[in-house]
Design a protein around this motif. Structure first.
Motif, PDB file in Angstrom:
ATOM      1  N   LYS A  14       0.825  -1.198   0.000  1.00  9.66           N
ATOM      2  CA  LYS A  14       0.000   0.000   0.000  1.00  9.66           C
ATOM      3  C   LYS A  14       0.870   1.263   0.000  1.00  9.66           C
ATOM      4  O   LYS A  14       0.380   2.345  -0.282  1.00  9.66           O
ATOM      5  CB  LYS A  14      -0.943  -0.002   1.203  1.00  9.66           C
ATOM      6  N   GLY A  66      -6.409  -0.854  -3.922  1.00 10.72           N
ATOM      7  CA  GLY A  66      -5.911  -0.454  -2.609  1.00 10.72           C
ATOM      8  C   GLY A  66      -4.411  -0.577  -2.445  1.00 10.72           C
ATOM      9  O   GLY A  66      -3.866  -0.189  -1.423  1.00 10.72           O
ATOM     10  N   TYR A  67      -3.726  -1.127  -3.434  1.00 13.87           N
ATOM     11  CA  TYR A  67      -2.278  -1.301  -3.370  1.00 13.87           C
ATOM     12  C   TYR A  67      -1.623  -0.464  -4.459  1.00 13.87           C
ATOM     13  O   TYR A  67      -2.095  -0.411  -5.586  1.00 13.87           O
ATOM     14  CB  TYR A  67      -1.903  -2.773  -3.524  1.00 13.87           C
TER      15      TYR A  67
END
Length: 79
Positions: A14, A66-67
């Motif tokens: 992340k 999300g990463y």
């Protein structure tokens, strides 16, 4: 993944790619680098460290929601 003492790791972070690149640059500071390419959004490095040869690819990525960064590490024992 492990195969006959060699390892391949694929991961995502992340963290921003610049932070991940810095982390691996610090780890590889004592490596014998054979070839390396750096951009603002990626790091590719081939070489050896201690008893292993390695290939590292760190790159900006949106492959996984999300990463921000993808990481591929391959290590193989030096014979």
């Amino acid at each position: 993944m492990e195969l006959e003492g060699s390892y391949t790791v694929t991961a995502f972070s992340k963290d921003d790619v610049s932070k991940v690149k810095k982390f691996y640059e610090d780890i590889l500071k004592d490596a014998k680098v054979i070839n390396e390419t750096k951009t603002e959004e990626s790091l590719t490095s081939f070489g050896s460290l201690e008893k292993y040869t390695y290939q590292l690819d760190v790159a900006k990525s949106n492959e996984m929601k999300g990463y921000n960064t993808s990481i591929l590490i391959m290590i193989q024992p030096i014979k």
